[in-house]
Design an enzyme around this catalytic site. Structure first.
Site, PDB file in Angstrom:
ATOM      1  N   TYR A 120      -0.674   8.122  -2.946  1.00  0.00           N
ATOM      2  CA  TYR A 120      -0.687   7.797  -4.377  1.00  0.00           C
ATOM      3  C   TYR A 120      -1.794   8.571  -5.099  1.00  0.00           C
ATOM      4  O   TYR A 120      -1.730   8.779  -6.305  1.00  0.00           O
ATOM      5  CB  TYR A 120      -0.942   6.301  -4.586  1.00  0.00           C
ATOM      6  CG  TYR A 120       0.248   5.394  -4.369  1.00  0.00           C
ATOM      7  CD1 TYR A 120       1.450   5.853  -3.840  1.00  0.00           C
ATOM      8  CD2 TYR A 120       0.158   4.036  -4.702  1.00  0.00           C
ATOM      9  CE1 TYR A 120       2.523   5.000  -3.644  1.00  0.00           C
ATOM     10  CE2 TYR A 120       1.231   3.176  -4.518  1.00  0.00           C
ATOM     11  CZ  TYR A 120       2.406   3.650  -3.981  1.00  0.00           C
ATOM     12  OH  TYR A 120       3.466   2.801  -3.784  1.00  0.00           O
ATOM     13  N   CYS A 132     -10.677   4.052   0.156  1.00  0.00           N
ATOM     14  CA  CYS A 132      -9.232   4.074   0.401  1.00  0.00           C
ATOM     15  C   CYS A 132      -8.966   3.226   1.634  1.00  0.00           C
ATOM     16  O   CYS A 132      -9.691   3.344   2.630  1.00  0.00           O
ATOM     17  CB  CYS A 132      -8.748   5.516   0.612  1.00  0.00           C
ATOM     18  SG  CYS A 132      -7.017   5.648   1.128  1.00  0.00           S
ATOM     19  N   CYS A 134      -4.419  -1.088  -1.955  1.00  0.00           N
ATOM     20  CA  CYS A 134      -4.509   0.353  -2.210  1.00  0.00           C
ATOM     21  C   CYS A 134      -5.512   0.551  -3.333  1.00  0.00           C
ATOM     22  O   CYS A 134      -5.327   0.015  -4.431  1.00  0.00           O
ATOM     23  CB  CYS A 134      -3.132   0.890  -2.618  1.00  0.00           C
ATOM     24  SG  CYS A 134      -3.115   2.602  -3.195  1.00  0.00           S
ATOM     25  N   ASN A 135      -6.583   1.293  -3.050  1.00  0.00           N
ATOM     26  CA  ASN A 135      -7.605   1.506  -4.075  1.00  0.00           C
ATOM     27  C   ASN A 135      -7.049   2.217  -5.293  1.00  0.00           C
ATOM     28  O   ASN A 135      -7.366   1.867  -6.439  1.00  0.00           O
ATOM     29  CB  ASN A 135      -8.753   2.333  -3.492  1.00  0.00           C
ATOM     30  CG  ASN A 135      -9.502   1.615  -2.400  1.00  0.00           C
ATOM     31  OD1 ASN A 135      -9.024   1.537  -1.272  1.00  0.00           O
ATOM     32  ND2 ASN A 135     -10.658   1.083  -2.714  1.00  0.00           N
ATOM     33  N   THR A 136      -6.209   3.219  -5.076  1.00  0.00           N
ATOM     34  CA  THR A 136      -5.652   3.997  -6.184  1.00  0.00           C
ATOM     35  C   THR A 136      -4.773   3.128  -7.076  1.00  0.00           C
ATOM     36  O   THR A 136      -4.845   3.205  -8.310  1.00  0.00           O
ATOM     37  CB  THR A 136      -4.844   5.189  -5.653  1.00  0.00           C
ATOM     38  OG1 THR A 136      -5.686   6.000  -4.829  1.00  0.00           O
ATOM     39  CG2 THR A 136      -4.295   6.027  -6.788  1.00  0.00           C
ATOM     40  N   ASP A 174       0.853  -1.182   0.000  1.00  0.00           N
ATOM     41  CA  ASP A 174       0.000   0.000   0.000  1.00  0.00           C
ATOM     42  C   ASP A 174       0.888   1.231   0.000  1.00  0.00           C
ATOM     43  O   ASP A 174       2.080   1.155   0.294  1.00  0.00           O
ATOM     44  CB  ASP A 174      -0.918   0.006   1.233  1.00  0.00           C
ATOM     45  CG  ASP A 174      -1.833   1.231   1.275  1.00  0.00           C
ATOM     46  OD1 ASP A 174      -2.328   1.617   0.207  1.00  0.00           O
ATOM     47  OD2 ASP A 174      -2.031   1.802   2.360  1.00  0.00           O
ATOM     48  N   SER A 175       0.264   2.373  -0.272  1.00  0.00           N
ATOM     49  CA  SER A 175       0.985   3.643  -0.251  1.00  0.00           C
ATOM     50  C   SER A 175       1.127   4.129   1.188  1.00  0.00           C
ATOM     51  O   SER A 175       0.917   5.304   1.480  1.00  0.00           O
ATOM     52  CB  SER A 175       0.209   4.690  -1.059  1.00  0.00           C
ATOM     53  OG  SER A 175      -1.066   4.898  -0.467  1.00  0.00           O
ATOM     54  N   HIS A 187      -6.796   3.451   3.845  1.00  0.00           N
ATOM     55  CA  HIS A 187      -6.473   4.226   5.047  1.00  0.00           C
ATOM     56  C   HIS A 187      -7.737   4.568   5.843  1.00  0.00           C
ATOM     57  O   HIS A 187      -7.690   4.715   7.071  1.00  0.00           O
ATOM     58  CB  HIS A 187      -5.774   5.545   4.677  1.00  0.00           C
ATOM     59  CG  HIS A 187      -4.321   5.424   4.351  1.00  0.00           C
ATOM     60  ND1 HIS A 187      -3.870   4.875   3.171  1.00  0.00           N
ATOM     61  CD2 HIS A 187      -3.209   5.776   5.053  1.00  0.00           C
ATOM     62  CE1 HIS A 187      -2.544   4.912   3.160  1.00  0.00           C
ATOM     63  NE2 HIS A 187      -2.119   5.451   4.291  1.00  0.00           N
TER      64      HIS A 187
END
Length: 259
Positions: free
Chosen positions: A42, A183, A73-75, A10-11, A185
């Site tokens: 990201y 996201c 990570c969704n992005t 993940d970012s 997070h």
């Protein structure tokens, strides 16, 4: 290969929300987690930058002999997973905002989604949203500024509450009954969001669904770990390890690694 670890990247620290769900559902699996906090968030980067970061993370996890990679990570999922699957011969599990269950269950026919700019502007997100939108109004909100605050350990700060108030106000006014967290997070904001949202609004994240999909793919590929051994969970970050330590069980060590 069945005893090799599951790789997760993940970012930053957000993907630990996915790790925790995987650990519950697959207690016999070893894992390696990469927190690319040096490059977080990201969501504000170009698709090309997101792809290159995703390739970098993937290759590091493959060097560590991971049998499957969770793009936590969704992005990164919405911008890079299609290309990752084309390049590498290893199963990938991605994460998409849970628009489908929210849209199908909404009684007010209005749902909100809080996500990064990188997710909201991606082709995959638009395709998914259009598929399940039907007669449901979807209110999209770019959560600009949220990830840096979480990465800085300011999840419950005054700055976070002020930011969320401005983001949630239009959704509450529109009478949403579901808030989709787009996201990884953002699940760490759930206690705060529950205080700020009307009682009837349900919050949905993708963690449990991702864990179930991971188990399904491991089963299909005959990659489930059937050996009963001491399970190991390794965590690596390329920035200050303390933030990652703060949200993990104290029995886990976090190593700093340049990547």
């Amino acid at each position: 290969m069945s005893t090799q670890p599951i790789g997760i990247f993940d970012s930053g620290i957000g993907g630990t929300s996915i790790f925790k769900e995987i650990k519950i559902l697959l207690p016999n699996e070893h894992t390696i987690y990469l927190a690319d906090s040096e490059n977080a968030p990201y969501g504000n980067k170009t698709p090309e930058e997101i792809l290159q970061l995703s390739i970098k993370n993937t290759e590091l996890l493959l060097d560590m002999n991971c049998k499957l990679i969770v793009v936590a990570c969704n992005t990164a999922t919405t911008n890079a997973i299609k290309m990752l699957r084309a390049i590498y011969n290893v199963p990938f599990i991605g994460i998409e905002p849970a628009i489908k269950p929210a849209s199908l269950s909404s009684k007010t026919k209005t749902v909100g989604i809080l996500a990064t700019k990188g997710t909201l502007s991606s082709e995959l997100f638009h395709n998914t949203t259009n598929l399940y939108r039907n007669d449901v109004k979807v209110i999209e909100q770019d959560g600009d500024g949220i990830v840096p605050l979480i990465e800085a350990g300011k999840t419950l700060s005054y700055e976070m509450k002020t930011l969320l108030t401005s983001y949630l106000k239009p959704m509450i006014s529109a009478n949403i009954d579901y808030l989709v967290l787009g996201c990884t997070h953002y699940p760490y904001l759930i206690p705060l969001l529950q205080q700020m949202l009307p009682n009837h609004v349900k919050i949905i994240d993708s963690g449990e669904a991702v864990a179930k999909q991971t188990k399904a793919v491991l089963t299909l590929e005959n990659l489930l770990n059937t050996e009963i051994n001491m399970v190991t969970h390794k965590f690596y970050t390329n920035k200050n390890p303390q933030v990652l330590c703060n949200i993990l069980d104290k029995k886990y060590n976090v190593e700093v690694l340049e990547f």
